[in-house]
Design an enzyme around this catalytic site. Structure first.
Site, short mmCIF file in Angstrom:
data_model
loop_
_atom_site.label_atom_id
_atom_site.label_comp_id
_atom_site.label_asym_id
_atom_site.label_seq_id
_atom_site.Cartn_x
_atom_site.Cartn_y
_atom_site.Cartn_z
N LEU A 85 0.78 -1.24 0.00
CA LEU A 85 0.00 0.00 0.00
C LEU A 85 0.81 1.29 0.00
O LEU A 85 0.23 2.37 -0.11
CB LEU A 85 -0.95 0.00 1.21
CG LEU A 85 -2.00 -1.11 1.20
CD1 LEU A 85 -2.91 -1.01 2.41
CD2 LEU A 85 -2.82 -1.07 -0.08
N HIS A 104 -2.92 -4.58 -9.82
CA HIS A 104 -4.06 -3.77 -9.37
C HIS A 104 -5.33 -4.54 -9.72
O HIS A 104 -5.47 -5.04 -10.85
CB HIS A 104 -4.04 -2.40 -10.05
CG HIS A 104 -5.08 -1.50 -9.51
ND1 HIS A 104 -4.97 -0.89 -8.28
CD2 HIS A 104 -6.30 -1.12 -9.99
CE1 HIS A 104 -6.05 -0.17 -8.05
NE2 HIS A 104 -6.87 -0.29 -9.06
N GLU A 174 -5.85 -13.19 -10.51
CA GLU A 174 -4.51 -12.79 -10.05
C GLU A 174 -3.62 -14.01 -9.83
O GLU A 174 -2.47 -14.04 -10.27
CB GLU A 174 -4.61 -11.98 -8.75
CG GLU A 174 -5.29 -10.64 -8.97
CD GLU A 174 -5.34 -9.78 -7.71
OE1 GLU A 174 -5.39 -8.56 -7.87
OE2 GLU A 174 -5.34 -10.32 -6.60
C1 GRF Z 1 -4.99 -8.01 -4.53
O1 GRF Z 1 -6.32 -7.97 -4.95
C2 GRF Z 1 -4.15 -7.02 -5.28
O2 GRF Z 1 -4.60 -6.79 -6.56
C3 GRF Z 1 -4.32 -5.78 -4.47
O3 GRF Z 1 -4.35 -6.21 -3.14
C4 GRF Z 1 -4.84 -7.54 -3.09
C5 GRF Z 1 -3.86 -8.35 -2.32
O4 GRF Z 1 -4.35 -9.63 -2.04
N1 GRF Z 1 -3.30 -4.83 -4.82
P1 GRF Z 1 -3.44 -10.70 -1.30
O5 GRF Z 1 -2.86 -10.01 -0.05
O6 GRF Z 1 -2.37 -11.11 -2.23
O7 GRF Z 1 -4.36 -11.81 -0.92
#
Ligand code: GRF
Length: 189
Positions: A85, A104, A174
């Site tokens: 973040l 993202h 993802e």
């Molecule tokens: C994901 O959805 C990513 O795109 C965003 O934050 C989330 C992180 O998920 N930037 P995790 O901590 O990998 O489960």
């Protein structure tokens, strides 16, 4: 063997998927997991994965060279932001030019920028009535969610989708694509 460092601020499911993916590869490995959040779920995952983890504060990250020096000393080749973040400071951007990528959970340039993270992104997509969302993997620069786009994948937003349901669908995308795209980029280093 290229060395990858992953930065994550939360749960770390992407960090875990990426780490496991590279367990089976000779091209690269996840060498280090770093977080700004001492309570982040990613720390327990790092322990289970037997990957070294580092917790840092803002001064160490962007007020000094401490984390940059640590990355250089560990001979890190490539940096992945996976649910991280904080903005990356200039010293690290300069040391790792075109070697930092972020994911993202929406189709940039829509629904990005400061404050657009977590469920806020999915709530904004649903409120807009858009019929699709997706993931964006992009290079990192000095602004939030702004660097050159490397890859996008789409998913349909159904009228019945809640932010949680959409988040779950996005997470699946993802986990499926992020490791593979990282591998492709790292291979070209
Ligand atoms: C994901 O959805 C990513 O795109 C965003 O934050 C989330 C992180 O998920 N930037 P995790 O901590 O990998 O489960």
């Amino acid at each position: 063997m290229k060395k990858i460092a992953i930065f994550a601020s939360g749960n770390g499911s992407n960090a875990e998927h990426i780490s496991r993916y590279f367990f089976q590869k000779d091209s690269a490995e996840v060498h280090l997991i770093l977080t700004n959040n001492p309570n982040a779920g990613v720390l327990a995952r790092a322990e289970d994965l037997n990957i070294s983890a580092v917790v840092f504060n803002r001064e160490e990250f962007s007020g000094s060279d401490k984390i940059n020096d640590l990355l250089l000393a560990a001979e890190i080749d490539f940096i992945v932001l996976a649910g991280f973040l904080w903005l990356v400071p200039l010293n690290i951007l300069r040391a790792f030019r075109n070697k930092i990528v972020n994911i993202h959970p929406a189709l940039l340039p829509k629904y990005g920028g400061k404050g657009m993270y977590g469920s806020r992104v999915h709530e904004a997509v649903i409120a807009s009535g858009d019929s699709k969302s997706g993931i964006t993997i992009h290079y990192v620069n000095e602004k939030y969610d702004d660097g050159q786009i490397i890859f996008q994948a789409e998913v349909a937003v159904k009228p019945t989708d809640t932010a949680d349901r959409l988040a779950a669908k996005i997470h699946e995308l993802e986990h499926a694509y992020f490791p593979v795209v990282i591998e492709e980029v790292v291979e070209k280093l």
